[in-house]
Each structure stands twice: as C-alpha cells, then as structure tokens.
Design a protein around this motif. Structure first.
Motif, PDB file in Angstrom:
ATOM      1  N   LYS A   1    -112.552 -26.896 -15.070  1.00 15.84           N
ATOM      2  CA  LYS A   1    -111.567 -27.979 -15.014  1.00 15.84           C
ATOM      3  C   LYS A   1    -110.845 -28.137 -16.348  1.00 15.84           C
ATOM      4  CE  LYS A   1    -113.326 -32.023 -15.201  1.00 15.84           C
ATOM      5  NZ  LYS A   1    -112.866 -32.423 -16.565  1.00 15.84           N
ATOM      6  N   ASP A   2    -111.586 -28.181 -17.440  1.00 14.80           N
ATOM      7  CA  ASP A   2    -110.955 -28.400 -18.731  1.00 14.80           C
ATOM      8  C   ASP A   2    -110.046 -27.236 -19.111  1.00 14.80           C
ATOM      9  OD1 ASP A   2    -112.380 -30.716 -18.781  1.00 14.80           O
ATOM     10  OD2 ASP A   2    -113.881 -30.030 -20.222  1.00 14.80           O
ATOM     11  N   GLN A   3    -110.516 -26.000 -18.846  1.00 14.17           N
ATOM     12  CA  GLN A   3    -109.672 -24.837 -19.142  1.00 14.17           C
ATOM     13  C   GLN A   3    -108.410 -24.851 -18.294  1.00 14.17           C
ATOM     14  OE1 GLN A   3    -112.909 -24.937 -18.728  1.00 14.17           O
ATOM     15  NE2 GLN A   3    -113.989 -23.226 -19.689  1.00 14.17           N
ATOM     16  N   LEU A   4    -108.550 -25.292 -17.038  1.00 17.49           N
ATOM     17  CA  LEU A   4    -107.379 -25.396 -16.174  1.00 17.49           C
ATOM     18  C   LEU A   4    -106.392 -26.432 -16.725  1.00 17.49           C
ATOM     19  CD1 LEU A   4    -109.024 -25.242 -12.631  1.00 17.49           C
ATOM     20  CD2 LEU A   4    -107.639 -23.482 -13.727  1.00 17.49           C
ATOM     21  N   GLY A   5    -106.934 -27.540 -17.257  1.00 11.48           N
ATOM     22  CA  GLY A   5    -106.063 -28.544 -17.854  1.00 11.48           C
ATOM     23  C   GLY A   5    -105.313 -27.997 -19.055  1.00 11.48           C
ATOM     24  N   VAL A   6    -105.998 -27.238 -19.913  1.00 15.93           N
ATOM     25  CA  VAL A   6    -105.344 -26.631 -21.069  1.00 15.93           C
ATOM     26  C   VAL A   6    -104.271 -25.643 -20.619  1.00 15.93           C
ATOM     27  CG1 VAL A   6    -105.691 -25.159 -23.080  1.00 15.93           C
ATOM     28  CG2 VAL A   6    -107.350 -26.954 -22.554  1.00 15.93           C
ATOM     29  N   SER A   7    -104.627 -24.821 -19.626  1.00 18.97           N
ATOM     30  CA  SER A   7    -103.662 -23.841 -19.123  1.00 18.97           C
ATOM     31  C   SER A   7    -102.451 -24.537 -18.500  1.00 18.97           C
ATOM     32  CB  SER A   7    -104.333 -22.929 -18.089  1.00 18.97           C
ATOM     33  OG  SER A   7    -105.420 -22.228 -18.661  1.00 18.97           O
ATOM     34  N   LEU A   8    -102.711 -25.614 -17.757  1.00 18.62           N
ATOM     35  CA  LEU A   8    -101.607 -26.352 -17.136  1.00 18.62           C
ATOM     36  C   LEU A   8    -100.710 -26.968 -18.198  1.00 18.62           C
ATOM     37  CD1 LEU A   8    -100.225 -27.483 -14.633  1.00 18.62           C
ATOM     38  CD2 LEU A   8    -101.821 -29.416 -14.703  1.00 18.62           C
ATOM     39  N   GLY A   9    -101.326 -27.546 -19.239  1.00 21.09           N
ATOM     40  CA  GLY A   9    -100.526 -28.117 -20.315  1.00 21.09           C
ATOM     41  C   GLY A   9     -99.692 -27.062 -21.020  1.00 21.09           C
ATOM     42  N   SER A  10    -100.291 -25.895 -21.295  1.00 17.60           N
ATOM     43  CA  SER A  10     -99.555 -24.812 -21.943  1.00 17.60           C
ATOM     44  C   SER A  10     -98.423 -24.316 -21.050  1.00 17.60           C
ATOM     45  CB  SER A  10    -100.506 -23.658 -22.285  1.00 17.60           C
ATOM     46  OG  SER A  10    -101.523 -24.088 -23.155  1.00 17.60           O
ATOM     47  N   PHE A  11     -98.702 -24.224 -19.745  1.00 19.72           N
ATOM     48  CA  PHE A  11     -97.683 -23.761 -18.807  1.00 19.72           C
ATOM     49  C   PHE A  11     -96.494 -24.723 -18.784  1.00 19.72           C
ATOM     50  CE2 PHE A  11     -95.840 -23.899 -14.536  1.00 19.72           C
ATOM     51  CZ  PHE A  11     -95.452 -22.574 -14.387  1.00 19.72           C
ATOM     52  N   VAL A  12     -96.784 -26.022 -18.739  1.00 19.89           N
ATOM     53  CA  VAL A  12     -95.706 -27.014 -18.728  1.00 19.89           C
ATOM     54  C   VAL A  12     -94.924 -26.964 -20.037  1.00 19.89           C
ATOM     55  CG1 VAL A  12     -95.214 -29.492 -18.705  1.00 19.89           C
ATOM     56  CG2 VAL A  12     -96.863 -28.529 -17.092  1.00 19.89           C
ATOM     57  N   GLY A  13     -95.659 -26.848 -21.156  1.00 19.30           N
ATOM     58  CA  GLY A  13     -94.979 -26.811 -22.442  1.00 19.30           C
ATOM     59  C   GLY A  13     -94.080 -25.603 -22.602  1.00 19.30           C
ATOM     60  N   GLU A  14     -94.509 -24.444 -22.127  1.00 21.55           N
ATOM     61  CA  GLU A  14     -93.741 -23.217 -22.301  1.00 21.55           C
ATOM     62  C   GLU A  14     -92.606 -23.092 -21.304  1.00 21.55           C
ATOM     63  OE1 GLU A  14     -96.597 -20.124 -22.002  1.00 21.55           O
ATOM     64  OE2 GLU A  14     -97.642 -20.649 -23.867  1.00 21.55           O
ATOM     65  N   ASN A  15     -92.785 -23.596 -20.091  1.00 19.20           N
ATOM     66  CA  ASN A  15     -91.813 -23.349 -19.035  1.00 19.20           C
ATOM     67  C   ASN A  15     -90.940 -24.548 -18.687  1.00 19.20           C
ATOM     68  OD1 ASN A  15     -92.619 -20.508 -17.845  1.00 19.20           O
ATOM     69  ND2 ASN A  15     -94.531 -21.594 -18.236  1.00 19.20           N
ATOM     70  N   PHE A  16     -91.353 -25.763 -19.090  1.00 21.13           N
ATOM     71  CA  PHE A  16     -90.575 -26.950 -18.752  1.00 21.13           C
ATOM     72  C   PHE A  16     -90.078 -27.699 -19.985  1.00 21.13           C
ATOM     73  CE2 PHE A  16     -93.204 -26.162 -15.058  1.00 21.13           C
ATOM     74  CZ  PHE A  16     -92.323 -26.351 -14.012  1.00 21.13           C
ATOM     75  N   LEU A  17     -90.759 -27.528 -21.118  1.00 24.16           N
ATOM     76  CA  LEU A  17     -90.404 -28.277 -22.320  1.00 24.16           C
ATOM     77  C   LEU A  17     -89.794 -27.386 -23.384  1.00 24.16           C
ATOM     78  CD1 LEU A  17     -93.520 -30.631 -22.610  1.00 24.16           C
ATOM     79  CD2 LEU A  17     -91.337 -31.055 -21.470  1.00 24.16           C
ATOM     80  N   SER A  18     -89.166 -26.305 -22.987  1.00 26.84           N
ATOM     81  CA  SER A  18     -88.492 -25.437 -23.934  1.00 26.84           C
ATOM     82  C   SER A  18     -87.039 -25.877 -24.093  1.00 26.84           C
ATOM     83  CB  SER A  18     -88.539 -23.987 -23.459  1.00 26.84           C
ATOM     84  OG  SER A  18     -87.807 -23.821 -22.257  1.00 26.84           O
ATOM     85  N   GLU A  19     -86.447 -25.553 -25.228  1.00 23.54           N
ATOM     86  CA  GLU A  19     -85.075 -25.988 -25.506  1.00 23.54           C
ATOM     87  C   GLU A  19     -84.093 -25.426 -24.487  1.00 23.54           C
ATOM     88  OE1 GLU A  19     -81.701 -25.646 -29.056  1.00 23.54           O
ATOM     89  OE2 GLU A  19     -83.818 -25.184 -29.459  1.00 23.54           O
ATOM     90  N   ASP A  20     -84.227 -24.149 -24.154  1.00 22.81           N
ATOM     91  CA  ASP A  20     -83.282 -23.529 -23.222  1.00 22.81           C
ATOM     92  C   ASP A  20     -83.344 -24.179 -21.847  1.00 22.81           C
ATOM     93  OD1 ASP A  20     -82.535 -21.843 -25.238  1.00 22.81           O
ATOM     94  OD2 ASP A  20     -83.869 -20.213 -24.626  1.00 22.81           O
ATOM     95  N   VAL A  21     -84.571 -24.460 -21.375  1.00 27.40           N
ATOM     96  CA  VAL A  21     -84.721 -25.063 -20.050  1.00 27.40           C
ATOM     97  C   VAL A  21     -84.129 -26.469 -20.021  1.00 27.40           C
ATOM     98  CG1 VAL A  21     -86.416 -25.907 -18.367  1.00 27.40           C
ATOM     99  CG2 VAL A  21     -86.736 -23.681 -19.454  1.00 27.40           C
ATOM    100  N   VAL A  22     -84.413 -27.258 -21.060  1.00 30.72           N
ATOM    101  CA  VAL A  22     -83.908 -28.634 -21.100  1.00 30.72           C
ATOM    102  C   VAL A  22     -82.388 -28.650 -21.164  1.00 30.72           C
ATOM    103  CG1 VAL A  22     -83.853 -30.743 -22.485  1.00 30.72           C
ATOM    104  CG2 VAL A  22     -86.015 -29.552 -22.124  1.00 30.72           C
ATOM    105  N   ARG A  23     -81.807 -27.820 -22.012  1.00 30.83           N
ATOM    106  CA  ARG A  23     -80.347 -27.793 -22.125  1.00 30.83           C
ATOM    107  C   ARG A  23     -79.701 -27.329 -20.824  1.00 30.83           C
ATOM    108  NH1 ARG A  23     -78.208 -28.762 -26.989  1.00 30.83           N
ATOM    109  NH2 ARG A  23     -79.544 -28.601 -28.840  1.00 30.83           N
ATOM    110  N   ALA A  24     -80.253 -26.263 -20.228  1.00 34.51           N
ATOM    111  CA  ALA A  24     -79.665 -25.756 -18.988  1.00 34.51           C
ATOM    112  C   ALA A  24     -79.740 -26.792 -17.877  1.00 34.51           C
ATOM    113  CB  ALA A  24     -80.382 -24.471 -18.570  1.00 34.51           C
ATOM    114  N   ARG A  25     -80.868 -27.487 -17.776  1.00 35.66           N
ATOM    115  CA  ARG A  25     -81.026 -28.469 -16.718  1.00 35.66           C
ATOM    116  C   ARG A  25     -80.085 -29.651 -16.912  1.00 35.66           C
ATOM    117  NH1 ARG A  25     -81.439 -29.251 -11.613  1.00 35.66           N
ATOM    118  NH2 ARG A  25     -82.402 -31.258 -11.063  1.00 35.66           N
ATOM    119  N   LEU A  26     -80.008 -30.175 -18.134  1.00 40.34           N
ATOM    120  CA  LEU A  26     -79.122 -31.308 -18.387  1.00 40.34           C
ATOM    121  C   LEU A  26     -77.658 -30.912 -18.217  1.00 40.34           C
ATOM    122  CD1 LEU A  26     -80.834 -32.979 -21.483  1.00 40.34           C
ATOM    123  CD2 LEU A  26     -80.839 -33.771 -19.124  1.00 40.34           C
TER     124      LEU A  26
END
Length: 432
Positions: free
Chosen positions: A103-128
């Motif tokens: 569970k904890d490793q999954l949480g870390v992986s999920l957080g890393s996945f969100v940070g890399e794929n949803f909280l990147s500058e390119d993604v935020v700029r393109a979406r907005l």
C-alpha cells in the motif's frame, strides 16, 4: 495541521457508505457467477471423461480438453485476482496480497505518477491554453448580472476584511508609515519651489486680499480695543488725554494703512510682501539654516500628540467611507466597480492580446504553484495513502473494482476452454 488533515481524510476513507455496501453485494454476485462457471466447467470435464471412458466417441475428448483448459484458466485468474487483495486460501505465498502489503509503495508510486504526468509545466500550460480562459471569462463578465454578482461578492469580502482588522493596529501602522515617510523626506525645498511658483503666478494675492479685508473689518469692530491697547502701553507719567489722543491717532493711521492696502493692488506694502515671499521661497531651497529650521519645526509638529491623533484617525474615516460605499448598491464605488467589470469583460471577449496576456499570467501563476509545491502536493497523496488501514483499504478497493475483476475470471474460463480446444484439435490433427 497537515497531519490532522491527513487523518481526517483517512477517517473519511474508512467510513463505509451505502454505496460501498451495494458495490460489495455486486462483487459477491459476480464472485458467485465466476465460481459457478468454474464448477460448471468442472462438471462438464467429469462427464466428458466419463463419456470418453465409456466409448462415447471422439467428441468426448475434445469436450474434456476444452473443459480442462477452462478449469485451468479459471483457477489461474482466480489466483491472480485474489492475490491482489489477500493471500489465496490464507497461504502467505510470495507476491500475493499485493495491495495490503504494498500500500505505501503504491502511494509513493501514485504520487510520483501524478507529479510527473499531471504537475509538469508543459501539461499545465497546454491544459490551461486549451481552456481559453480569457475569452470565456470576458464573455461571462460582460453579462450585467454576472458583473453585479462579482461586485456584490467583492463588496462583501471587502466589508468582511475591514471588519476583521482592528482599528488600533491599522491606525498604528498608518501613523507610523505617515510619520516615517514625512521624517524621511525634507520638505523645505519642495515647499520653496511651490511657494516660488505661487508668487510668480500671483496666486498668493487672493490670500493677501482676504487678510486685508478681514484685518480692516476687525479694526472697524474693535476700535476701542486697539485704542486701549495703545493707551496701556504709554508711560505712566504722560497725561491721560495725551494717551487717548495718541491711541486715536495710531488707530486712524493703522486703519488708513490697512484700507489703502486693501483697496490698492499696487500698494508698496504688497510689493514688499511679494519680495519677502520670493526671498523666503529662495531661502527654503538654498539656505541651509532656513531648511534646518523648517525640519526642526516639522519634527516638533509631527511629534505632537494632537497631530498623531489626527493621523491615526485617518484610518477610521477612510474605513467608514469604504464600508458605507460597499454596503450601498448605488454608491459611486460600486457603480464604478460594476462599470469596470463590464468594460473589462467586453474587452476580454474580443481583444486577443488582452486574452493572451491574462492567460499568460494565469499560466505563470499555475506553473509557479505546481513547480514550487509539487513535493507538498504529491506528499499529500503519499501520506494519505500511508495513513489508510491496509485491510480496510484492500476491501474498499475491491468493492470498487472487484466486480470488473470477476469478469477476468469468467473470461479466463471461456478463453481457456477455447484455447484448450484449439490446442487439442491441432495436436490431434498433427498426431493423426
């Protein structure tokens, strides 16, 4: 605070809802269907083998092969699905009960996945950029009803903010700011330049006219007081009638002088006053002794309690005016704010450059937030998952996705049977 928030999130996650109970019932129904299909395939396998041994013909072998492969597929997929949530048959086989143990490793992986794929500058700029926020905001704000709503909400927020602030604190800050600013700036040169311009333009003459008029009127009304003052300053050895005659003479000359000065714009005294003011304006700018005296006078005035009280009371007056204007729907403040919002909305709706500028600001702000606080955002996911109870988390996830996972068992049974039948048919054909 963050820890308490995570714990509250965990408590909310742990609480079962009626929807969770309904989903669990659906999972149990699908489990029963998948298990029933396995038992059905096992029964067919037994009957097919019995028929094959009884000499029923070649078809029985094909059916037995298909049923056997179906059982294998069903059991394999049952093991795979069960291993996600618990140890199959309670046996601690390695790499099973993945969700509770990882569970904890999954949480870390999920957080890393969100940070890399949803909280990147390119993604935020393109979406907005794809949202077209500037044009949408302009169209929305150009509606009078929406402009009224924004004005009303901002007025409420302004009143709330002014109500929360303590007068004593704000007054202290305002008083200190004004005093510090006044002390830091030398006023004599600026005052000298202003006085020089006033004298050059003749702006002081109205003030002189007013003083002359008021002085003449005062002398007319207080003639006795002036005469008595002159008599009181005479030596004691002079006769009284002499003192009176001198007082009357002085009064008449003073009244004549003031009258002439009032009625004659070219009076020599006025010219002398002009020269005095011009010299004083020059001294304020260039004479260091005069400038120093003005600074000392300024400091004495600023340090007086009465002046500090006046400075401090500025906030109370300003706050009262702002609150009253914010509460009155027809006040000039709210009408101007509403007109400004309507004008801004109309421009935003059609001005591409303004839209691009606003969207650029929004993108920069969003990118700053996600890049600066990405660690805090992803740690919220990680810490929240880590705070969940492992067993209950497993049950919760199974309730949400378990029904779909049971289709894997059903599909495994069907696909396994078809694959087994195909393999047996090819083997039989090759062997024949």
């Amino acid at each position: 605070m963050a820890v308490r928030a995570v714990r509250r999130g965990a408590a909310r996650f742990a609480a079962d809802t009626p929807a969770d109970a309904e989903k669990r019932r659906g999972v149990r129904r699908m489990k029963a269907i998948a298990a029933g299909l396995l038992l059905f395939v096992a029964l067919i396998y037994i009957l097919a083998k019995w028929a094959q041994n009884a000499g029923a013909g070649g078809w029985a072998a094909y059916v037995a092969a298909a049923a056997e492969a179906g059982m294998v597929g069903a059991l394999a997929d049952w093991f795979a699905v069960t291993a996600l949530f618990r140890h199959p048959l309670g046996i601690p086989i390695p790499h099973t009960a993945i969700i509770p143990t990882k569970k904890d490793q999954l949480g870390v992986s999920l957080g890393s996945f969100v940070g890399e794929n949803f909280l990147s500058e390119d993604v935020v700029r393109a979406r907005l950029r794809s949202v077209g926020f500037g044009g949408r905001l302009g169209t929305w704000l150009a509606e009078p009803a929406h402009a009224d709503r924004v004005t009303s909400e901002l007025s409420t927020a302004l009143r709330g903010a002014l109500t929360v602030l303590r007068d004593s604190d704000v007054q202290a800050v305002v008083g200190e700011a004004i005093t510090r600013r006044a002390e830091a700036v030398e006023i004599a040169p600026g005052a000298g330049r202003m006085l020089e311009k006033i004298v050059a333009d003749g702006g002081h003459r109205r003030a002189v006219d007013l003083v002359c008029v008021r002085a003449h009127d005062w002398l007319v009304l207080h003639s006795d007081s002036v005469i008595e003052a002159v008599e009181g300053g005479a030596p004691g050895w002079t006769p009284r009638f002499v003192d009176k005659r001198i007082g009357e003479r002085v009064y008449k000359e003073l009244l004549r002088f003031v009258t002439e000065m009032r009625d004659s714009p070219g009076h020599p005294a006025r010219g002398a006053l002009d020269r005095f003011l011009a010299d004083f304006a020059s001294d304020l700018q260039s004479d260091m002794d005069t400038r120093a005296r003005v600074e000392r006078l300024k400091g004495e005035i600023l340090n007086r309690g009465e002046v500090q009280d006046i400075i401090g009371s500025v906030w109370s007056s300003v706050r009262g005016m702002i609150v009253a204007a914010a509460e009155d729907e027809r006040s000039e403040l709210r009408l101007r704010a509403r007109a400004s919002f309507l004008s801004l909305g109309a421009r935003l709706a059609i001005d591409g450059r303004l839209q691009a500028k606003l969207e650029g600001w929004l993108e920069d702000a969003a990118v700053y937030v996600v890049t600066t606080y990405r660690g805090e955002i992803t740690s919220l996911i990680t810490d929240t998952v880590a705070s969940w109870d492992a067993e209950h988390t497993s049950r919760k996830i199974e309730a949400h996705i378990g029904r779909d996972l049971q289709f894997i068992r059903i599909n495994g049974t069907v696909v396994g049977a078809l694959a087994g039948l195909l393999i047996y048919a090819i083997s039989h054909a090759v062997g024949a």
